[in-house]
Design a protein around this motif. Structure first.
Motif, PDB file in Angstrom:
ATOM      1  N   MET A 186      38.880  -9.661 -42.307  1.00 22.90           N
ATOM      2  CA  MET A 186      38.269  -9.289 -41.020  1.00 22.90           C
ATOM      3  C   MET A 186      37.226 -10.336 -40.628  1.00 22.90           C
ATOM      4  SD  MET A 186      36.368  -5.701 -39.941  1.00 22.90           S
ATOM      5  CE  MET A 186      37.829  -4.707 -40.250  1.00 22.90           C
ATOM      6  N   GLU A 187      37.208 -10.754 -39.369  1.00 26.56           N
ATOM      7  CA  GLU A 187      36.267 -11.750 -38.896  1.00 26.56           C
ATOM      8  C   GLU A 187      34.858 -11.162 -38.816  1.00 26.56           C
ATOM      9  OE1 GLU A 187      36.997 -14.866 -38.467  1.00 26.56           O
ATOM     10  OE2 GLU A 187      39.132 -14.598 -38.858  1.00 26.56           O
ATOM     11  N   SER A 188      33.845 -12.074 -38.748  1.00 25.75           N
ATOM     12  CA  SER A 188      32.456 -11.619 -38.806  1.00 25.75           C
ATOM     13  C   SER A 188      32.099 -10.696 -37.650  1.00 25.75           C
ATOM     14  CB  SER A 188      31.510 -12.824 -38.836  1.00 25.75           C
ATOM     15  OG  SER A 188      31.659 -13.613 -37.661  1.00 25.75           O
ATOM     16  N   GLY A 189      32.604 -10.972 -36.432  1.00 26.41           N
ATOM     17  CA  GLY A 189      32.306 -10.088 -35.314  1.00 26.41           C
ATOM     18  C   GLY A 189      32.855  -8.693 -35.512  1.00 26.41           C
ATOM     19  N   ASP A 190      34.078  -8.603 -36.038  1.00 30.22           N
ATOM     20  CA  ASP A 190      34.669  -7.294 -36.312  1.00 30.22           C
ATOM     21  C   ASP A 190      33.882  -6.550 -37.388  1.00 30.22           C
ATOM     22  OD1 ASP A 190      36.952  -7.338 -34.541  1.00 30.22           O
ATOM     23  OD2 ASP A 190      37.771  -8.890 -35.835  1.00 30.22           O
ATOM     24  N   LEU A 191      33.409  -7.286 -38.383  1.00 31.83           N
ATOM     25  CA  LEU A 191      32.611  -6.658 -39.439  1.00 31.83           C
ATOM     26  C   LEU A 191      31.315  -6.079 -38.873  1.00 31.83           C
ATOM     27  CD1 LEU A 191      33.089  -9.251 -42.316  1.00 31.83           C
ATOM     28  CD2 LEU A 191      33.868  -6.874 -42.343  1.00 31.83           C
ATOM     29  N   LYS A 192      30.661  -6.820 -37.978  1.00 31.97           N
ATOM     30  CA  LYS A 192      29.419  -6.332 -37.360  1.00 31.97           C
ATOM     31  C   LYS A 192      29.683  -5.073 -36.535  1.00 31.97           C
ATOM     32  CE  LYS A 192      27.059 -10.804 -36.961  1.00 31.97           C
ATOM     33  NZ  LYS A 192      26.550 -11.828 -36.007  1.00 31.97           N
ATOM     34  N   ILE A 193      30.767  -5.097 -35.781  1.00 32.40           N
ATOM     35  CA  ILE A 193      31.099  -3.935 -34.941  1.00 32.40           C
ATOM     36  C   ILE A 193      31.427  -2.727 -35.817  1.00 32.40           C
ATOM     37  CG2 ILE A 193      32.707  -3.027 -33.225  1.00 32.40           C
ATOM     38  CD1 ILE A 193      33.025  -5.968 -32.249  1.00 32.40           C
ATOM     39  N   ALA A 194      32.172  -2.943 -36.893  1.00 30.23           N
ATOM     40  CA  ALA A 194      32.527  -1.843 -37.796  1.00 30.23           C
ATOM     41  C   ALA A 194      31.274  -1.252 -38.436  1.00 30.23           C
ATOM     42  CB  ALA A 194      33.488  -2.340 -38.870  1.00 30.23           C
ATOM     43  N   TRP A 195      30.315  -2.110 -38.788  1.00 30.56           N
ATOM     44  CA  TRP A 195      29.059  -1.619 -39.374  1.00 30.56           C
ATOM     45  C   TRP A 195      28.315  -0.745 -38.365  1.00 30.56           C
ATOM     46  CZ3 TRP A 195      26.575  -1.453 -43.967  1.00 30.56           C
ATOM     47  CH2 TRP A 195      25.222  -1.122 -43.952  1.00 30.56           C
ATOM     48  N   ALA A 196      28.204  -1.218 -37.134  1.00 36.70           N
ATOM     49  CA  ALA A 196      27.494  -0.436 -36.113  1.00 36.70           C
ATOM     50  C   ALA A 196      28.208   0.874 -35.836  1.00 36.70           C
ATOM     51  CB  ALA A 196      27.378  -1.258 -34.831  1.00 36.70           C
ATOM     52  N   ARG A 197      29.528   0.833 -35.772  1.00 39.63           N
ATOM     53  CA  ARG A 197      30.305   2.009 -35.398  1.00 39.63           C
ATOM     54  C   ARG A 197      30.049   3.183 -36.342  1.00 39.63           C
ATOM     55  NH1 ARG A 197      35.208   0.153 -36.128  1.00 39.63           N
ATOM     56  NH2 ARG A 197      35.294  -1.067 -34.221  1.00 39.63           N
ATOM     57  N   GLN A 198      29.863   2.901 -37.639  1.00 39.97           N
ATOM     58  CA  GLN A 198      29.708   4.006 -38.590  1.00 39.97           C
ATOM     59  C   GLN A 198      28.366   4.718 -38.442  1.00 39.97           C
ATOM     60  OE1 GLN A 198      29.280   2.978 -42.805  1.00 39.97           O
ATOM     61  NE2 GLN A 198      28.705   0.884 -42.236  1.00 39.97           N
ATOM     62  N   TYR A 199      27.407   4.089 -37.734  1.00 37.67           N
ATOM     63  CA  TYR A 199      26.104   4.719 -37.522  1.00 37.67           C
ATOM     64  C   TYR A 199      25.935   5.201 -36.076  1.00 37.67           C
ATOM     65  CZ  TYR A 199      24.775   2.991 -42.105  1.00 37.67           C
ATOM     66  OH  TYR A 199      24.707   2.756 -43.459  1.00 37.67           O
ATOM     67  N   MET A 200      27.049   5.332 -35.357  1.00 40.09           N
ATOM     68  CA  MET A 200      26.985   5.765 -33.957  1.00 40.09           C
ATOM     69  C   MET A 200      27.876   6.996 -33.751  1.00 40.09           C
ATOM     70  SD  MET A 200      26.888   1.962 -32.159  1.00 40.09           S
ATOM     71  CE  MET A 200      25.990   2.400 -30.670  1.00 40.09           C
ATOM     72  N   PRO A 201      27.518   8.122 -34.365  1.00 36.08           N
ATOM     73  CA  PRO A 201      28.378   9.313 -34.299  1.00 36.08           C
ATOM     74  C   PRO A 201      28.435   9.956 -32.926  1.00 36.08           C
ATOM     75  CG  PRO A 201      26.293   9.835 -35.388  1.00 36.08           C
ATOM     76  CD  PRO A 201      26.329   8.351 -35.235  1.00 36.08           C
ATOM     77  N   VAL A 202      27.392   9.792 -32.107  1.00 38.49           N
ATOM     78  CA  VAL A 202      27.406  10.401 -30.785  1.00 38.49           C
ATOM     79  C   VAL A 202      28.453   9.712 -29.911  1.00 38.49           C
ATOM     80  CG1 VAL A 202      26.048  10.954 -28.747  1.00 38.49           C
ATOM     81  CG2 VAL A 202      24.992  11.084 -31.008  1.00 38.49           C
ATOM     82  N   LEU A 203      28.460   8.388 -29.923  1.00 43.11           N
ATOM     83  CA  LEU A 203      29.488   7.670 -29.171  1.00 43.11           C
ATOM     84  C   LEU A 203      30.881   7.976 -29.714  1.00 43.11           C
ATOM     85  CD1 LEU A 203      28.285   4.060 -28.244  1.00 43.11           C
ATOM     86  CD2 LEU A 203      28.940   5.924 -26.719  1.00 43.11           C
ATOM     87  N   ALA A 204      30.992   8.174 -31.028  1.00 49.03           N
ATOM     88  CA  ALA A 204      32.294   8.510 -31.611  1.00 49.03           C
ATOM     89  C   ALA A 204      32.807   9.832 -31.052  1.00 49.03           C
ATOM     90  CB  ALA A 204      32.188   8.585 -33.134  1.00 49.03           C
ATOM     91  N   SER A 205      31.919  10.800 -30.891  1.00 53.90           N
ATOM     92  CA  SER A 205      32.306  12.098 -30.333  1.00 53.90           C
ATOM     93  C   SER A 205      32.747  11.949 -28.880  1.00 53.90           C
ATOM     94  CB  SER A 205      31.130  13.076 -30.442  1.00 53.90           C
ATOM     95  OG  SER A 205      31.432  14.311 -29.830  1.00 53.90           O
ATOM     96  N   ILE A 206      32.011  11.150 -28.125  1.00 56.56           N
ATOM     97  CA  ILE A 206      32.360  10.926 -26.719  1.00 56.56           C
ATOM     98  C   ILE A 206      33.676  10.165 -26.616  1.00 56.56           C
ATOM     99  CG2 ILE A 206      31.660   9.698 -24.632  1.00 56.56           C
ATOM    100  CD1 ILE A 206      28.731  10.320 -25.469  1.00 56.56           C
ATOM    101  N   ARG A 207      33.862   9.171 -27.491  1.00 53.73           N
ATOM    102  CA  ARG A 207      35.102   8.385 -27.459  1.00 53.73           C
ATOM    103  C   ARG A 207      36.319   9.272 -27.732  1.00 53.73           C
ATOM    104  NH1 ARG A 207      33.443   4.566 -30.284  1.00 53.73           N
ATOM    105  NH2 ARG A 207      34.142   5.179 -32.361  1.00 53.73           N
ATOM    106  N   LYS A 208      36.178  10.224 -28.637  1.00 52.02           N
ATOM    107  CA  LYS A 208      37.287  11.131 -28.948  1.00 52.02           C
ATOM    108  C   LYS A 208      37.709  11.899 -27.693  1.00 52.02           C
ATOM    109  CE  LYS A 208      38.568  14.897 -32.083  1.00 52.02           C
ATOM    110  NZ  LYS A 208      38.103  15.782 -33.197  1.00 52.02           N
ATOM    111  N   ARG A 209      36.736  12.369 -26.919  1.00 51.75           N
ATOM    112  CA  ARG A 209      37.056  13.080 -25.685  1.00 51.75           C
ATOM    113  C   ARG A 209      37.632  12.137 -24.639  1.00 51.75           C
ATOM    114  NH1 ARG A 209      34.470  13.982 -20.981  1.00 51.75           N
ATOM    115  NH2 ARG A 209      32.399  13.297 -21.681  1.00 51.75           N
ATOM    116  N   PHE A 210      37.066  10.934 -24.547  1.00 52.63           N
ATOM    117  CA  PHE A 210      37.555   9.963 -23.561  1.00 52.63           C
ATOM    118  C   PHE A 210      39.024   9.605 -23.802  1.00 52.63           C
ATOM    119  CE2 PHE A 210      33.409   7.687 -22.004  1.00 52.63           C
ATOM    120  CZ  PHE A 210      32.993   8.873 -21.434  1.00 52.63           C
ATOM    121  N   ILE A 211      39.407   9.506 -25.073  1.00 51.63           N
ATOM    122  CA  ILE A 211      40.798   9.176 -25.393  1.00 51.63           C
ATOM    123  C   ILE A 211      41.737  10.223 -24.819  1.00 51.63           C
ATOM    124  CG2 ILE A 211      42.455   9.034 -27.310  1.00 51.63           C
ATOM    125  CD1 ILE A 211      40.227   7.681 -28.949  1.00 51.63           C
TER     126      ILE A 211
END
Length: 408
Positions: free
Chosen positions: A1-26
């Protein structure tokens, strides 16, 4: 995985509110067929917001809102996402910066998401050809909201904009905790100086300033606050900070941080009074608070290194961090606000953009508050992610709170 993807993956795991919203948006695809144009700090947390909007069916075109706040590897990673186009590059010249904004506007966005109002300003001045495409926008900075309200007062704002910056969730968490912690972290990692025992001058006692002052005091600093608003100055005094003018503070401070969003806060009248080795940083959006041009024109010599510019004035060193730009992002190792803080702010952004998609055509041109229900929903989602419960009003309590007839 490239460095940018690694940074995004790290941030994503600490952003549960956006994860909940993304699930509904899908499932609901609220942005289906729409283009969202964005000018934000292009880094990992922003990328999670972009992914959330794209999951909701949006085509996203994004560029930076500050020449030094882009993480190039994150920008590159975004360009691998479906329906996402990033034009941001760290270190862009002024010409390149506005050329990238024009590329975003060439996509004719229906919704704009701004950090500093540069997209909206460009649309209303150089790119009025885009006006008929825009339903509305969102703005998340104090500086941007000041500019937008001035436009609205002058009758120049042609579409509705949601003032994402002005919600309690933004003020209490992003401004107070996010700015306070991230600015101090960038100052410490860039300079390697001790905060404890230093005279730490905070210019401005709004939400950002009070957060920074409290965090600096927590690290053992002796904090001085400068203000122009008598009420905020009195509040800072009652909170236990020394309050004085910048002219007085200039001779006392070891570290200075501006948080006002206004121009000309530390100027040529202040620099000659400062201690040898004074450190200056800006936590406001634009690089207008510290008069770096004055320093450059009056310095005997200048040394540039790793996010620090040292100006020699009659044998005295004045150190300016990140060229006077946003210190928490523009220093070489600046990471911006903590992930969990931006989870909340970007959740408000995502839901406000959804509100514009659904209701923007019914709103009058001007600056509009975030609907209270959106702000409360973000808070509820965060509490749920933390596993926390709160009380609810009973029917009797609601009756009491909404009645004028019930007395003692």
């Amino acid at each position: 995985m490239e460095s940018g993807d690694l940074k995004i993956a790290w941030a994503r795991q600490y952003m549960p509110v956006l994860a909940s919203i993304r699930k509904r948006f899908i499932e609901e695809k609220p942005f289906s067929g729409m283009t969202v144009g964005m000018a934000l700090h292009v880094e990992a947390k922003t990328a999670v917001l972009v992914e959330t909007l794209a999951a909701g069916g949006a085509g996203v075109h994004i560029t930076g809102c500050n020449p030094l706040s882009t993480q190039d590897d994150v920008s590159a990673a975004l360009n691998t996402r479906d329906r996402v186009h990033s034009y941001a590059r760290r270190g862009a010249s002024v010409e390149e910066y506005y050329a990238a904004i024009d590329r975003v506007l060439d996509a004719r966005p229906a919704i704009t998401i701004d950090d500093g109002m540069d997209l909206i300003y460009r649309i209303h001045t150089e790119r009025q050809d885009v006006l008929d495409s825009v339903i509305g926008g969102c703005e998340e900075t104090t500086t941007g909201i000041h500019r937008l309200r001035a436009m609205a007062r002058d009758g120049a704002l042609e579409f509705p904009v949601i003032a994402v910056n002005d919600t309690p969730m933004k003020h209490f968490f992003d401004n107070v905790h996010g700015t306070g912690e991230s600015a101090l972290a960038s100052i410490m990692i860039t300079t390697n100086v001790l905060i404890a025992g230093k005279r730490f001058v905070v210019a401005g006692y709004g939400y950002c300033g009070r957060g920074l002052a409290r965090k600096a005091r927590g690290l053992g600093a002796r904090v001085i606050v400068t203000e122009v608003d008598p009420r905020r100055a009195l509040e800072a005094h009652m909170d236990g900070f020394d309050v004085m003018t910048m002219n007085e503070a200039a001779a006392l401070g070891d570290i200075f941080v501006t948080t006002t969003g206004n121009a000309g806060i530390i100027t040529g009248q202040h620099f000659p009074k400062m201690k040898d080795g004074a450190i200056l940083a800006n936590a406001g959006h634009f690089n207008v608070e510290i008069d770096v041009a004055w320093l450059a024109s009056h310095a005997d010599s200048t040394v540039h290194r790793d996010g620090i510019d040292t100006y020699m004035l009659d044998g005295m060193a004045v150190h300016v961090l990140a060229e006077g730009r946003l210190v928490n992002l523009a220093t070489p190792k600046g990471m911006g606000h903590p992930v969990e803080v931006m989870d909340l702010s970007f959740a408000v952004q995502a839901l406000s953009a959804e509100f514009i998609a659904k209701h923007g055509r019914d709103l009058a041109p001007g600056v509009h508050d975030v609907p209270s229900a959106i702000d409360e929903e973000v808070a509820r989602l965060k509490l749920a992610a933390l596993g926390l419960s709160i009380d609810r009003l009973t029917p009797e309590q609601e009756t009491y709170m909404n009645s004028w007839a019930i007395g003692t």
